[in-house]
Design a protein around this motif. Structure first.
Motif, PDB file in Angstrom:
ATOM      1  N   PHE A   1      74.538 -12.648  30.251  1.00 24.93           N
ATOM      2  CA  PHE A   1      74.882 -12.044  31.537  1.00 24.93           C
ATOM      3  C   PHE A   1      76.100 -11.140  31.384  1.00 24.93           C
ATOM      4  CE2 PHE A   1      72.660 -15.957  32.571  1.00 24.93           C
ATOM      5  CZ  PHE A   1      71.783 -15.541  33.565  1.00 24.93           C
ATOM      6  N   ASN A   2      76.204 -10.176  32.286  1.00 25.17           N
ATOM      7  CA  ASN A   2      77.338  -9.259  32.336  1.00 25.17           C
ATOM      8  C   ASN A   2      77.823  -9.186  33.771  1.00 25.17           C
ATOM      9  OD1 ASN A   2      79.220  -7.250  31.935  1.00 25.17           O
ATOM     10  ND2 ASN A   2      77.732  -5.600  31.840  1.00 25.17           N
ATOM     11  N   CYS A   3      79.100  -9.477  34.016  1.00 28.44           N
ATOM     12  CA  CYS A   3      79.682  -9.403  35.354  1.00 28.44           C
ATOM     13  C   CYS A   3      80.886  -8.466  35.342  1.00 28.44           C
ATOM     14  CB  CYS A   3      80.116 -10.787  35.841  1.00 28.44           C
ATOM     15  SG  CYS A   3      78.720 -11.914  36.126  1.00 28.44           S
ATOM     16  N   SER A   4      81.116  -7.802  36.474  1.00 26.37           N
ATOM     17  CA  SER A   4      82.194  -6.823  36.539  1.00 26.37           C
ATOM     18  C   SER A   4      82.823  -6.784  37.923  1.00 26.37           C
ATOM     19  CB  SER A   4      81.670  -5.428  36.180  1.00 26.37           C
ATOM     20  OG  SER A   4      80.702  -5.008  37.131  1.00 26.37           O
ATOM     21  N   VAL A   5      84.060  -6.287  37.969  1.00 25.46           N
ATOM     22  CA  VAL A   5      84.761  -5.993  39.216  1.00 25.46           C
ATOM     23  C   VAL A   5      85.377  -4.609  39.059  1.00 25.46           C
ATOM     24  CG1 VAL A   5      85.224  -8.385  39.842  1.00 25.46           C
ATOM     25  CG2 VAL A   5      86.852  -7.158  38.411  1.00 25.46           C
ATOM     26  N   GLY A   6      85.455  -3.853  40.150  1.00 25.59           N
ATOM     27  CA  GLY A   6      85.974  -2.503  40.028  1.00 25.59           C
ATOM     28  C   GLY A   6      86.540  -1.971  41.324  1.00 25.59           C
ATOM     29  N   VAL A   7      87.266  -0.880  41.189  1.00 27.68           N
ATOM     30  CA  VAL A   7      87.833  -0.153  42.321  1.00 27.68           C
ATOM     31  C   VAL A   7      87.355   1.289  42.225  1.00 27.68           C
ATOM     32  CG1 VAL A   7      89.946   0.605  43.480  1.00 27.68           C
ATOM     33  CG2 VAL A   7      89.872  -1.636  42.368  1.00 27.68           C
ATOM     34  N   GLY A   8      86.844   1.822  43.325  1.00 26.78           N
ATOM     35  CA  GLY A   8      86.329   3.177  43.330  1.00 26.78           C
ATOM     36  C   GLY A   8      87.006   4.035  44.375  1.00 26.78           C
ATOM     37  N   PHE A   9      86.765   5.321  44.283  1.00 27.49           N
ATOM     38  CA  PHE A   9      87.334   6.280  45.224  1.00 27.49           C
ATOM     39  C   PHE A   9      86.277   7.341  45.520  1.00 27.49           C
ATOM     40  CE2 PHE A   9      89.734  10.105  46.368  1.00 27.49           C
ATOM     41  CZ  PHE A   9      90.577   9.601  47.348  1.00 27.49           C
ATOM     42  N   ASP A  10      85.979   7.549  46.800  1.00 26.87           N
ATOM     43  CA  ASP A  10      84.994   8.549  47.186  1.00 26.87           C
ATOM     44  C   ASP A  10      85.642   9.928  47.168  1.00 26.87           C
ATOM     45  OD1 ASP A  10      83.064   6.642  47.498  1.00 26.87           O
ATOM     46  OD2 ASP A  10      83.324   6.441  49.659  1.00 26.87           O
ATOM     47  N   LEU A  11      85.490  10.622  46.059  1.00 27.24           N
ATOM     48  CA  LEU A  11      86.050  11.960  45.930  1.00 27.24           C
ATOM     49  C   LEU A  11      85.414  12.903  46.957  1.00 27.24           C
ATOM     50  CD1 LEU A  11      88.116  13.369  44.071  1.00 27.24           C
ATOM     51  CD2 LEU A  11      86.185  14.096  42.657  1.00 27.24           C
ATOM     52  N   SER A  12      84.131  12.710  47.196  1.00 26.33           N
ATOM     53  CA  SER A  12      83.391  13.406  48.243  1.00 26.33           C
ATOM     54  C   SER A  12      82.213  12.511  48.611  1.00 26.33           C
ATOM     55  CB  SER A  12      82.917  14.775  47.743  1.00 26.33           C
ATOM     56  OG  SER A  12      81.935  14.619  46.728  1.00 26.33           O
ATOM     57  N   ARG A  13      81.323  12.987  49.442  1.00 25.58           N
ATOM     58  CA  ARG A  13      80.156  12.172  49.783  1.00 25.58           C
ATOM     59  C   ARG A  13      79.220  12.022  48.588  1.00 25.58           C
ATOM     60  NH1 ARG A  13      76.965  14.049  54.794  1.00 25.58           N
ATOM     61  NH2 ARG A  13      76.033  11.994  54.434  1.00 25.58           N
ATOM     62  N   ARG A  14      79.359  12.909  47.617  1.00 22.60           N
ATOM     63  CA  ARG A  14      78.448  12.911  46.469  1.00 22.60           C
ATOM     64  C   ARG A  14      79.071  12.293  45.215  1.00 22.60           C
ATOM     65  NH1 ARG A  14      73.852  15.727  45.459  1.00 22.60           N
ATOM     66  NH2 ARG A  14      74.154  16.952  47.355  1.00 22.60           N
TER      67      ARG A  14
END
Length: 199
Positions: free
Chosen positions: A39-52
């Motif tokens: 199994f592979n598990c992850s946690v992350g933080v993202g940022f919507d630079l734009s809608r795309r």
């Protein structure tokens, strides 16, 4: 949308399969299991630079295991020096922990279900442990009348570069909650399911 509302948190898990040829990339490993599963598990933080477009960072922990033969160049040389021949088999455990930077793109912006792709690169620490048994004979014991059976252990640790990717669909459950699913590659492959929350 203000910048705090563009920040998101994501966590997910999925199946993980390491093809045997990945272990073979280490020239010191001459025999290994055909594949490892886990199994592979992850946690992350993202940022919507734009809608795309959506860059982000994530940490992951991938574990897998498999049964089969095991041999390394230094072990083969040691057996030859001791006048012993045979084979070693047992269980190989794989653990890869790392961090990556990722960026991706979403399509069909007006729909609630969006195709997406995401690429990632970073660094990881690989820890491979083998536990098994050696079965052999002395080279002078032609008929192997006195077999040699001994426990065998080995360990390989490496810091390795990470290059991966993922594609699939994103489902907008609400304005702030999304689900993602699809196949991926991260020094092994599998299917991933993740949940994403945005303020």
């Amino acid at each position: 949308m203000t910048w705090p509302h563009k920040i998101s948190f994501e966590t997910g898990c999925g199946s993980y399969r390491v093809p045997g040829f990945i272990l073979g990339l280490d020239r010191s490993i001459t025999q290994h299991p055909t594949n490892l599963n886990g199994f592979n598990c992850s946690v992350g933080v993202g940022f919507d630079l734009s809608r795309r477009w959506f860059p982000g960072v994530q940490a992951f922990n991938a574990t897998a295991a498999g049964n089969g033969s095991w041999a390394r160049t230094d072990g083969d040389a040691q057996l030859a020096a001791e006048g012993v021949s045979g084979s070693t088999a047992g269980r190989t455990n794989w653990k890869l922990v790392g961090a990556t930077f990722n960026f991706g793109q979403t399509f069909l912006l007006r729909a609630r279900v969006h195709p997406f792709w995401r690429a990632e690169f970073g660094v990881g620490k690989l820890d491979v442990n083998f536990h098994g048994e050696f079965n052999g004979c002395s080279t002078e014991d032609v008929g192997c009348s006195f077999p040699i059976i001994e426990p065998a252990e080995d360990r390989v640790t490496r810091n390795i570069p990470i290059f991966g990717g993922e594609s699939g669909i994103r489902i907008d459950v609400s304005r702030s909650f999304q689900l993602r699913m699809g196949p991926y590659w991260n020094t092994g492959f599998g299917g991933n399911f993740s949940a994403r929350y945005r303020f």
